[in-house]
Design a protein around this motif. Sequence first.
Motif, PDB file in Angstrom:
ATOM      1  N   MET A  56       0.847  -1.191   0.000  1.00 19.44           N
ATOM      2  CA  MET A  56       0.000   0.000   0.000  1.00 19.44           C
ATOM      3  C   MET A  56       0.884   1.242   0.000  1.00 19.44           C
ATOM      4  O   MET A  56       1.723   1.404   0.887  1.00 19.44           O
ATOM      5  N   LYS A  57       0.711   2.091  -0.982  1.00 19.75           N
ATOM      6  CA  LYS A  57       1.513   3.314  -1.062  1.00 19.75           C
ATOM      7  C   LYS A  57       0.767   4.456  -0.375  1.00 19.75           C
ATOM      8  O   LYS A  57      -0.360   4.791  -0.732  1.00 19.75           O
ATOM      9  N   VAL A  58       1.438   5.056   0.608  1.00 18.70           N
ATOM     10  CA  VAL A  58       0.841   6.132   1.407  1.00 18.70           C
ATOM     11  C   VAL A  58       1.683   7.385   1.246  1.00 18.70           C
ATOM     12  O   VAL A  58       2.902   7.352   1.447  1.00 18.70           O
ATOM     13  N   ILE A  59       1.037   8.492   0.883  1.00 23.34           N
ATOM     14  CA  ILE A  59       1.741   9.767   0.784  1.00 23.34           C
ATOM     15  C   ILE A  59       1.072  10.797   1.684  1.00 23.34           C
ATOM     16  O   ILE A  59      -0.086  10.630   2.088  1.00 23.34           O
ATOM     17  N   ALA A  60       1.814  11.832   2.003  1.00 26.15           N
ATOM     18  CA  ALA A  60       1.261  12.984   2.726  1.00 26.15           C
ATOM     19  C   ALA A  60       1.217  14.165   1.777  1.00 26.15           C
ATOM     20  O   ALA A  60       2.158  14.383   0.993  1.00 26.15           O
ATOM     21  N   VAL A  61       0.125  14.902   1.828  1.00 30.66           N
ATOM     22  CA  VAL A  61      -0.011  16.130   1.041  1.00 30.66           C
ATOM     23  C   VAL A  61      -0.382  17.259   1.989  1.00 30.66           C
ATOM     24  O   VAL A  61      -1.293  17.117   2.815  1.00 30.66           O
ATOM     25  N   ILE A  62       0.344  18.356   1.870  1.00 31.29           N
ATOM     26  CA  ILE A  62       0.134  19.515   2.733  1.00 31.29           C
ATOM     27  C   ILE A  62      -0.459  20.643   1.899  1.00 31.29           C
ATOM     28  O   ILE A  62       0.254  21.286   1.123  1.00 31.29           O
ATOM     29  N   PRO A  63      -1.773  20.883   1.971  1.00 29.86           N
ATOM     30  CA  PRO A  63      -2.356  22.008   1.236  1.00 29.86           C
ATOM     31  C   PRO A  63      -1.946  23.320   1.887  1.00 29.86           C
ATOM     32  O   PRO A  63      -2.043  23.469   3.109  1.00 29.86           O
ATOM     33  N   ALA A  64      -1.458  24.258   1.076  1.00 24.56           N
ATOM     34  CA  ALA A  64      -0.849  25.468   1.650  1.00 24.56           C
ATOM     35  C   ALA A  64      -1.291  26.710   0.881  1.00 24.56           C
ATOM     36  O   ALA A  64      -0.758  27.013  -0.183  1.00 24.56           O
ATOM     37  N   ARG A  65      -2.261  27.421   1.440  1.00 22.87           N
ATOM     38  CA  ARG A  65      -2.684  28.698   0.877  1.00 22.87           C
ATOM     39  C   ARG A  65      -1.818  29.817   1.455  1.00 22.87           C
ATOM     40  O   ARG A  65      -1.462  29.786   2.634  1.00 22.87           O
ATOM     41  N   TYR A  66      -1.526  30.796   0.630  1.00 22.86           N
ATOM     42  CA  TYR A  66      -0.736  31.930   1.119  1.00 22.86           C
ATOM     43  C   TYR A  66      -1.587  32.861   1.970  1.00 22.86           C
ATOM     44  O   TYR A  66      -1.153  33.335   3.017  1.00 22.86           O
ATOM     45  N   GLU A  67      -2.813  33.121   1.508  1.00 18.88           N
ATOM     46  CA  GLU A  67      -3.684  34.061   2.215  1.00 18.88           C
ATOM     47  C   GLU A  67      -4.176  33.454   3.519  1.00 18.88           C
ATOM     48  O   GLU A  67      -4.507  32.269   3.587  1.00 18.88           O
ATOM     49  N   SER A  68      -4.213  34.259   4.569  1.00 18.93           N
ATOM     50  CA  SER A  68      -4.790  33.842   5.844  1.00 18.93           C
ATOM     51  C   SER A  68      -5.323  35.082   6.544  1.00 18.93           C
ATOM     52  O   SER A  68      -4.768  36.175   6.399  1.00 18.93           O
ATOM     53  N   THR A  69      -6.390  34.902   7.312  1.00 20.82           N
ATOM     54  CA  THR A  69      -7.106  36.052   7.870  1.00 20.82           C
ATOM     55  C   THR A  69      -6.480  36.567   9.160  1.00 20.82           C
ATOM     56  O   THR A  69      -6.132  37.740   9.287  1.00 20.82           O
ATOM     57  N   ARG A  70      -6.305  35.678  10.138  1.00 14.65           N
ATOM     58  CA  ARG A  70      -5.898  36.131  11.475  1.00 14.65           C
ATOM     59  C   ARG A  70      -4.406  36.427  11.578  1.00 14.65           C
ATOM     60  O   ARG A  70      -3.996  37.261  12.377  1.00 14.65           O
ATOM     61  N   LEU A  71      -3.607  35.743  10.763  1.00 11.93           N
ATOM     62  CA  LEU A  71      -2.160  35.988  10.746  1.00 11.93           C
ATOM     63  C   LEU A  71      -1.721  36.001   9.290  1.00 11.93           C
ATOM     64  O   LEU A  71      -1.501  34.952   8.694  1.00 11.93           O
ATOM     65  N   PRO A  72      -1.616  37.194   8.686  1.00 16.15           N
ATOM     66  CA  PRO A  72      -1.291  37.285   7.264  1.00 16.15           C
ATOM     67  C   PRO A  72      -0.030  36.514   6.897  1.00 16.15           C
ATOM     68  O   PRO A  72       0.968  36.562   7.612  1.00 16.15           O
ATOM     69  N   ALA A  73      -0.128  35.768   5.777  1.00 20.87           N
ATOM     70  CA  ALA A  73       1.009  34.992   5.257  1.00 20.87           C
ATOM     71  C   ALA A  73       1.616  34.092   6.329  1.00 20.87           C
ATOM     72  O   ALA A  73       2.833  33.944   6.426  1.00 20.87           O
TER      73      ALA A  73
ATOM     74  N   SER B 118       0.556  29.431  -4.268  1.00 21.73           N
ATOM     75  CA  SER B 118       1.488  30.550  -4.069  1.00 21.73           C
ATOM     76  C   SER B 118       2.859  30.245  -4.647  1.00 21.73           C
ATOM     77  O   SER B 118       3.465  29.215  -4.318  1.00 21.73           O
ATOM     78  N   ASP B 119       3.377  31.171  -5.470  1.00 24.70           N
ATOM     79  CA  ASP B 119       4.745  31.027  -5.975  1.00 24.70           C
ATOM     80  C   ASP B 119       5.751  31.103  -4.835  1.00 24.70           C
ATOM     81  O   ASP B 119       6.776  30.410  -4.854  1.00 24.70           O
ATOM     82  N   LEU B 120       5.484  31.947  -3.837  1.00 22.64           N
ATOM     83  CA  LEU B 120       6.404  32.083  -2.710  1.00 22.64           C
ATOM     84  C   LEU B 120       6.539  30.772  -1.936  1.00 22.64           C
ATOM     85  O   LEU B 120       7.652  30.344  -1.595  1.00 22.64           O
ATOM     86  N   ILE B 121       5.415  30.137  -1.647  1.00 15.36           N
ATOM     87  CA  ILE B 121       5.453  28.869  -0.914  1.00 15.36           C
ATOM     88  C   ILE B 121       6.069  27.777  -1.772  1.00 15.36           C
ATOM     89  O   ILE B 121       6.891  26.979  -1.298  1.00 15.36           O
ATOM     90  N   TYR B 122       5.700  27.730  -3.043  1.00 18.79           N
ATOM     91  CA  TYR B 122       6.271  26.740  -3.968  1.00 18.79           C
ATOM     92  C   TYR B 122       7.795  26.859  -3.994  1.00 18.79           C
ATOM     93  O   TYR B 122       8.519  25.863  -3.834  1.00 18.79           O
ATOM     94  N   ASP B 123       8.282  28.071  -4.172  1.00 14.64           N
ATOM     95  CA  ASP B 123       9.735  28.287  -4.244  1.00 14.64           C
ATOM     96  C   ASP B 123      10.409  27.967  -2.911  1.00 14.64           C
ATOM     97  O   ASP B 123      11.533  27.446  -2.881  1.00 14.64           O
TER      98      ASP B 123
END
Length: 243
Positions: free
Chosen positions: A1-18, A52-57
Amino acid sequence: MKVIAVIPARYESTRLPAKLMQDLCGQSVIRRTYEASVATGLFDDVFVVTDSDLIYDEIINNGGKAIRSKKEHQSGSDRIAEAVESMEVDVVVNVQGDEPFINKEPLVELINVFIDDTNNQIDLASLMMPLVDKDDIENPNNVKVVVDGNDFALYFSRSVIPFPREENPQYNYQKHIGVYAFRKQALVDFYNLPSSPLENIEKLEQLRYLENGKRIKMVRTNHVGIGIDTQEDLDKARELLKR
């Protein structure tokens, strides 16, 4: 069984920007989360998927693996599904990008759900923990889950479920912890289905799975993740790392 982890990462955030790009003792929050996920040794691969290009990079330039979202997405499941649709994997674990202090134990328990499910009857697994305080139970920011006798989810709600018609009900309320493990096919099915009425009312993506007949196995835990949502959370995390 192949198991991977994926971390969804949005740049925008309300309570603590970026927040995912905030410095956490010499490394960004997202980089620490990525490296902590790899360090568990539980996964055949770990990816950050981002708009986000920033997070990707940030991930690529530090030797990690990242995927750039092609579309705008309303939910983490949609973002992950797009990323893994063409991958040869069996189980996908959603790791929260703002939780760099990963606790390995509940992730092991989620993965074991699928190892033990030899008949492939479980589509998703997620976590729940006890809610005791009345104010916590009534807080709509705490999502409640009701399960059957085998800990399969019956419903999720921001409201108090079940409703206590009498005082001091003998019932153990459970809070949903938004950490998931998915069979890949369940993710792909979710991605190709329209948003559902209950999902839209409650603003809870897991209801789309239930409304379309998916089985969600809930795992009991006492682990509380250390998420970084505010400046206060970030300050505490920095102090924790300095100890």
